[in-house]
Design a protein around this motif. Structure first.
Motif, PDB file in Angstrom:
ATOM      1  N   PHE A   1       0.849  -1.217   0.000  1.00 31.79           N
ATOM      2  CA  PHE A   1       0.000   0.000   0.000  1.00 31.79           C
ATOM      3  C   PHE A   1       0.869   1.246   0.000  1.00 31.79           C
ATOM      4  O   PHE A   1       0.620   2.198  -0.780  1.00 31.79           O
ATOM      5  N   GLU A   2       1.905   1.320   0.835  1.00 31.86           N
ATOM      6  CA  GLU A   2       2.775   2.488   0.918  1.00 31.86           C
ATOM      7  C   GLU A   2       3.520   2.688  -0.399  1.00 31.86           C
ATOM      8  O   GLU A   2       3.702   3.822  -0.886  1.00 31.86           O
TER       9      GLU A   2
ATOM     10  N   LYS B   1       1.078   3.949  -2.894  1.00 30.63           N
ATOM     11  CA  LYS B   1       0.771   5.325  -2.583  1.00 30.63           C
ATOM     12  C   LYS B   1       1.891   6.222  -3.108  1.00 30.63           C
ATOM     13  O   LYS B   1       1.649   7.307  -3.699  1.00 30.63           O
TER      14      LYS B   1
ATOM     15  N   ALA C   1       1.784   8.967  -6.171  1.00 31.47           N
ATOM     16  CA  ALA C   1       2.202  10.354  -5.991  1.00 31.47           C
ATOM     17  C   ALA C   1       3.223  10.740  -7.056  1.00 31.47           C
ATOM     18  O   ALA C   1       3.313  11.917  -7.461  1.00 31.47           O
TER      19      ALA C   1
ATOM     20  N   ARG D   1       0.877   5.598 -12.174  1.00 32.00           N
ATOM     21  CA  ARG D   1      -0.389   4.966 -11.804  1.00 32.00           C
ATOM     22  C   ARG D   1      -0.394   3.450 -12.063  1.00 32.00           C
ATOM     23  O   ARG D   1      -0.895   2.683 -11.248  1.00 32.00           O
TER      24      ARG D   1
ATOM     25  N   ALA E   1       1.573   1.865  -9.565  1.00 33.54           N
ATOM     26  CA  ALA E   1       0.857   2.017  -8.285  1.00 33.54           C
ATOM     27  C   ALA E   1      -0.293   1.022  -8.190  1.00 33.54           C
ATOM     28  O   ALA E   1      -0.500   0.368  -7.156  1.00 33.54           O
TER      29      ALA E   1
ATOM     30  N   PHE F   1      -1.078  -1.877  -5.485  1.00 32.71           N
ATOM     31  CA  PHE F   1      -2.365  -1.965  -4.769  1.00 32.71           C
ATOM     32  C   PHE F   1      -2.996  -3.365  -4.940  1.00 32.71           C
ATOM     33  O   PHE F   1      -3.593  -3.917  -4.007  1.00 32.71           O
TER      34      PHE F   1
ATOM     35  N   ARG G   1      -8.796   2.464   2.312  1.00 32.03           N
ATOM     36  CA  ARG G   1      -7.825   3.485   1.941  1.00 32.03           C
ATOM     37  C   ARG G   1      -7.323   3.276   0.508  1.00 32.03           C
ATOM     38  O   ARG G   1      -7.058   4.269  -0.227  1.00 32.03           O
ATOM     39  N   ILE G   2      -7.168   1.989   0.094  1.00 29.35           N
ATOM     40  CA  ILE G   2      -6.755   1.738  -1.290  1.00 29.35           C
ATOM     41  C   ILE G   2      -7.807   2.269  -2.238  1.00 29.35           C
ATOM     42  O   ILE G   2      -7.512   2.945  -3.242  1.00 29.35           O
TER      43      ILE G   2
ATOM     44  N   LEU H   1      -7.633   6.078  -2.368  1.00 29.15           N
ATOM     45  CA  LEU H   1      -6.493   6.631  -3.098  1.00 29.15           C
ATOM     46  C   LEU H   1      -6.656   6.444  -4.600  1.00 29.15           C
ATOM     47  O   LEU H   1      -6.277   7.329  -5.408  1.00 29.15           O
TER      48      LEU H   1
END
Length: 1022
Positions: free
Chosen positions: A791-792, A795, A799, A803, A806, A810, A836-837, A840
């Motif tokens: 997840f981190e 994330k 950022a 994507r 990312a 995820f 949270r996933i 985001l």
């Protein structure tokens, strides 16, 4: 005795011629001076055939009386005529001597004519006639003798014994005249005449007696053919009485005639001793041979021989018939004996004895004849009687003696049969229970003594029989064939031996039955001892006891078993001594009894009984030891129970309730252990009275503390609950519940109420976190850590405007999350991470769908409250500021029991009403209604947990009422409790539950903590 006539014929002829030439010489003239008339005297001389003297007398008469010449001449002419006749006969005799010299009968007839014509011929003529007559007479008589003997033999052979006797008697004429002329004197002649008359008289009687005797003999022989054991001997003996009289008459006749013959023989021997020239050519030798027969002949002859032949044939016929009849009777007896030697035939033996005795009587008919032939003079006939009749007589005598043996046999057998019946009756009476063992054995021993006495008598009889056999064997050694008699005697001895064997067999039966009874008695005693032992052992090992209204249990009574076992031990000692004595009697028995297979089996049985008695006594003694140990153990356990009880009392006084309960339970265990070893109603009653009373006192005393402690714990638990620490609240409430059960059996309602709330709250939150103690905690922690890292990373990539990369991270995170949620679907960390996933990846979409997510979570509260509440918690964490979300969660918590609802005026009012009602009961001190009051107060606290008056009244009642928990059960209940535990351990859950529920039906047992706990355990397995 025979002369050779041909050798001397010429010299006799010359002598005869010279005799005739000088026969008419007148010799000297008669000169008698008799005054009698000479002619009359001459007539007398002529009549006396004294012709020479008459011629001399007449010649002298003519000389002196010439005038009477004619008278004298006529007499002379008569003499001349007689002389001419004499000379003619003499001439004819001479002619016969020359022409027919063997015609002795004619010669003797002519000589008799000459002798009738001339009484006193001159010397020459007399010598000639004498020599001629002697020669002719001997030859003729000898021929007649031989012919008579031959005729007599032929008649004897034909069976005409009377005719033979008559024919022999005809020979008495031979030499008879010569005997009378010999001048032996009147004594001899009279004796001979008397003897001849005796013979003729006896022969006359014989002629009548012999046919009658023959008829009687034949009739008697026919009678013997029909003799059997059913025949009456009286008529036969009567018939023989008549026959015997005739036989004795016959013997008298025969012996009388024999005496005459032997008298003639002895007389001749005397005459011959005085005249050496006297030969057998005379009357007496011929006569006694016609009477007695010739000694040179083998077959009997003569009158006596004819009579003896008839006698021998007749008496032998009687003897043979009698012996055959006797043997037939004896054989019939033997056959009957062989069919069944144990059937009484004493009457037959008596008849056999009578018949044998009668046979000896018949055989003794030889005695008059034998005595005649053996006593004064031993003859061949006498010898033959002795030789031939002795075996027969001895055989019959042996048979008679054997009847004595048989009579002894049946005398003993009769007593044996009586004793056999007695012993059978005794044994049957014992078998049917009509006689005791002692009486039966005593009776059998008495019978056996009598049987042994009979065997001793039989032994004497056997010895006597053996002596008889030896006697007859002695006869056998003297060449008398008595083999059949010895065999018969041996048969009798064998009969005695058989009877002895039968007596032995009967003694064996007696011994067998005696030992059978003794063994049966020992078995009965053994069984009786077993019964006593079983009673004692059942007392020791336990008997099923069913108390009134209760279940059966095993009760042991070692103390009660001890007297029985001790007495049994003494009895068994006596039994062993008695059995040893019986075995000693076995060993002292005669060999034939000891060696019997059946007796050996009985002895083995007795030996086994001895072993059983000995083994039994060992077992009894072991049980005595066990009983003593168990009794001592029971006493020790009871004392231990007393000690523990006293310690419980001390601990209670010191308010050490745990120790008091512990010692109280230990006291019950010791008492129960003692009762398990030695059941005692007194101890059971004492145990129940002591323990139940002290248990109630402990509960009551401790209950005040328990009430205070429970109230404190409830207060602490409520604080933790309101603080949201449901786990601690649960722990405190469990402490309260356990503390409550120290003195009470039922759960405390108030504690149960709050425990339900706490557990409900805990159940809602269960699964939100993974406890460290969980088995999969390491694996789940790694997955959550990996998911958090992915997840981190996602994330950070997002950022960095990466994507795609990312999203890949995820997905990795989602994959890890899903692995965790398979096992822990409500895990808070996994749920939040997944939200949270989503937040985001697409924040706009997440915000737009938040309301829908909230509605779905609310919808789940009814069917899936735990899942719905978890989602609400997760949504609140993500967005705590969402409008109305906090209120929604509070309502959900009230709905789920996680939060108490706000005070309800109605509930508070109802709570107050219940408290008031309870207070009225308490103030009235209506103790029977205290349970009602307590229930009202519990209900009031449910309606208003903060009702302090309800709390106060409730604690007051619970303190006043005291603890209801039962620390110990009654002895009976404890026993059933242990049985239920055992059934549960054996897997018999239903049976165990039935026992527990049955116990719980008793109000005294309802408050037993361990009983209630057992019920719960059992129910948990159903």
């Amino acid at each position: 005795m025979k002369w050779c006539f041909q050798a001397r014929k010429f010299s006799l002829l010359i002598f005869a011629i010279l005799l005739l030439m000088g026969c008419f010489g007148l010799g000297q003239v008669y000169a008698g001076g008799n005054q009698e008339d000479p002619l009359a005297a001459a007539d007398t001389l002529i009549a006396e055939r004294k012709y020479n003297e008459a011629i001399l007398l007449l010649t002298q008469f003519i000389k002196t009386n010439p005038d009477r010449f004619d008278d004298a001449q006529r007499r002379l002419q008569r003499i001349v005529k007689l002389r001419e006749e004499y000379n003619a006969i003499a001439g004819e005799l001479l002619n016969v001597l020359v022409t027919d010299p063997t015609n002795d009968e004619r010669k003797l007839a002519m000589i008799r004519q000459l002798e009738s014509l001339e009484a006193a011929p001159n010397r020459a003529a007399r010598e000639f006639i004498l020599k001629t007559k002697e020669t002719a007479l001997f030859t003729y008589n000898r021929a007649q003798f031989e012919k008579i003997m031959a005729d007599g033999r032929a008649l004897i052979d034909k069976g005409d014994y009377i005719g033979a006797s008559r024919r022999y008697s005809e020979g008495f004429s031979l030499y008879r005249e010569e005997f009378y002329q010999a001048g032996y004197g009147d004594i001899i002649v009279n004796n001979v005449n008397q003897g001849l008359k005796n013979i003729q008289d006896n022969l006359t009687i014989y002629a009548t007696l012999q046919p009658e005797l023959q008829k009687r003999i034949d009739a008697f022989i026919n009678l013997t053919k029909t003799v059997s054991f059913t025949t009456e001997l009286g008529p036969i003996i009567a018939t023989y009485d008549e026959l015997e009289n005739l036989l004795l008459q016959y013997a008298v006749l025969r012996n009388s005639i024999t005496s005459v013959g032997r008298g003639f023989e002895n007389q001749f021997a005397l005459l011959q001793s005085g005249d050496a020239n006297l030969g057998d050519s005379s009357f007496l030798p011929f006569a006694f041979r016609f009477i007695l027969g010739r000694k040179t002949e083998i077959q009997p002859e003569g009158i006596v021989g004819a009579m003896d032949t008839f006698w021998v044939k007749g008496v032998n016929g009687l003897e043979t018939a009698m012996v055959q009849s006797l043997n037939g009777l004896y054989q019939d007896f033997i056959n009957q004996y062989k069919e069944n030697p144990l059937v009484m035939q004493d009457l037959r033996v008596e008849k056999l004895r009578q018949y044998a005795d009668f046979s000896l009587r018949l055989l003794s008919i030889w005695s008059p004849i034998a005595a005649k032939e053996l006593v004064n003079q031993v003859t061949n006939y006498g010898k033959s009687i002795a030789v031939n009749k002795t075996p027969v007589y001895l055989s019959v005598q042996a048979g008679l003696e054997n009847t004595s043996t048989l009579a002894q046999y049946y005398r003993v057998l009769k007593d044996v049969l009586v004793l056999t019946e007695q012993q059978q009756s005794l044994f049957a009476a014992w078998q049917s229970g009509n006689a005791t063992q002692e009486n039966a054995v005593a009776g059998l021993l008495g019978v056996r003594e009598k049987l042994i006495a009979l065997r001793n008598t039989l032994k004497n009889n056997e010895n006597e029989a053996a002596r008889r056999i030896e006697v007859y064997r002695g006869y056998q050694e003297k060449n008398i064939d008595l083999s059949a008699s010895i065999a018969q005697l041996q048969q009798g001895a064998d009969n005695l031996a058989f009877l002895e064997q039968h007596i032995n067999e009967q003694e064996l039966v007696l011994a067998s039955r005696r030992y059978s009874i003794e063994n049966a008695g020992l078995k009965t005693v053994l069984n009786a001892r077993n019964e006593v032992f079983n009673r004692a052992q059942s007392l020791l090992q336990g008997v099923q006891v069913t108390p009134q209204g209760g279940a059966a249990y095993l009760a042991k009574y070692p103390k009660e078993s001890l007297p029985l076992l001790n007495e049994l031990n003494g009895l068994l000692t006596t039994d062993i001594q008695k059995t040893n004595t019986l075995l000693a009697i076995y060993n002292a028995e005669p060999t034939f009894i000891k060696n019997d297979t059946a007796l050996k089996m009985l002895q083995q049985e007795t030996t086994e009984l001895l072993q059983q008695f000995s083994s039994f006594q060992t077992q009894v003694r072991a049980n005595i030891s066990t009983a003593q140990q168990q009794s001592a153990l029971a006493d020790s356990l009871r004392l231990e129970g007393d000690r523990r009880y006293q310690e419980a009392q001390t601990a209670l006084r010191n308010l050490n309730f745990d120790l008091a309960r512990q010692r109280l339970q230990q006291s019950g265990e010791r008492y129960d252990a003692s009762l398990a070893v030695q059941d005692s109603q007194d101890l059971r009653a004492l145990r129940d009275q002591r323990l139940l009373s002290l248990a109630a006192e402990i509960s009551k005393t401790e209950n005040e503390t328990v009430v205070r402690d429970v109230r404190r714990l409830i207060t602490d638990a409520k604080k933790a609950y309101f603080a949201g620490d449901f786990t601690r609240a649960e722990d405190i409430l469990l402490q309260a519940q356990n503390r409550w059960k120290t003195t009470n059996v039922d759960d405390e309602p108030e504690v149960a109420y709050w425990l339900t709330l706490a557990r409900s709250a805990l159940s809602i939150k269960t699964g939100r976190t993974i406890p460290v103690t969980a088995p999969l905690y390491p694996e789940m922690s790694q997955l959550l850590s990996a998911a958090q890292k992915a997840f981190e990373a996602g994330k950070a990539l997002l950022a960095a405007k990466k994507r795609t990369e990312a999203l890949a991270q995820f997905d990795i995170a989602r994959n890890k999350i899903q692995q965790v949620r398979i096992l822990f679907p409500l895990n808070q960390e996994a749920g939040l991470l997944e939200l949270r996933i989503d937040q985001l990846i697409d924040p706009a979409a997440f915000t737009a769908n938040f309301k829908e997510r909230l509605a779905n979570a609310q919808a789940k509260l009814a069917a899936q409250p735990q899942e719905g509440y978890a989602e609400l918690q997760d949504l609140y964490t993500i967005n705590p500021g969402y409008p109305g979300l906090k209120s929604i969660i509070e309502k959900a918590e009230i709905q789920l029991g996680l939060r108490l609802p706000p005070p309800d005026p109605k509930a508070i009012a109802r709570s107050n009403e219940l408290v008031a009602a309870a207070k009225r009961i308490i103030d009235a001190n209506t103790r029977s209604q205290f349970p009602v009051a307590l229930a009202q107060l519990n209900e009031a606290l449910k309606l208003n947990p903060n009702n302090e008056q309800a709390i106060s009244l409730k604690d007051r009642i619970q303190t006043d009422v005291g603890g209801q928990a039962t620390v110990v059960l009654s002895s009976a209940a404890e026993r059933e409790y242990q049985r239920a535990v055992q059934e549960l351990q054996n897997g018999n859950t239903i049976v165990a539950l039935a026992i527990v529920e049955q116990l719980l039906q008793d109000p005294k047992n309802k408050n037993s903590t361990k009983l209630v706990e057992l019920q719960k355990r059992i129910q948990s397995r159903l």
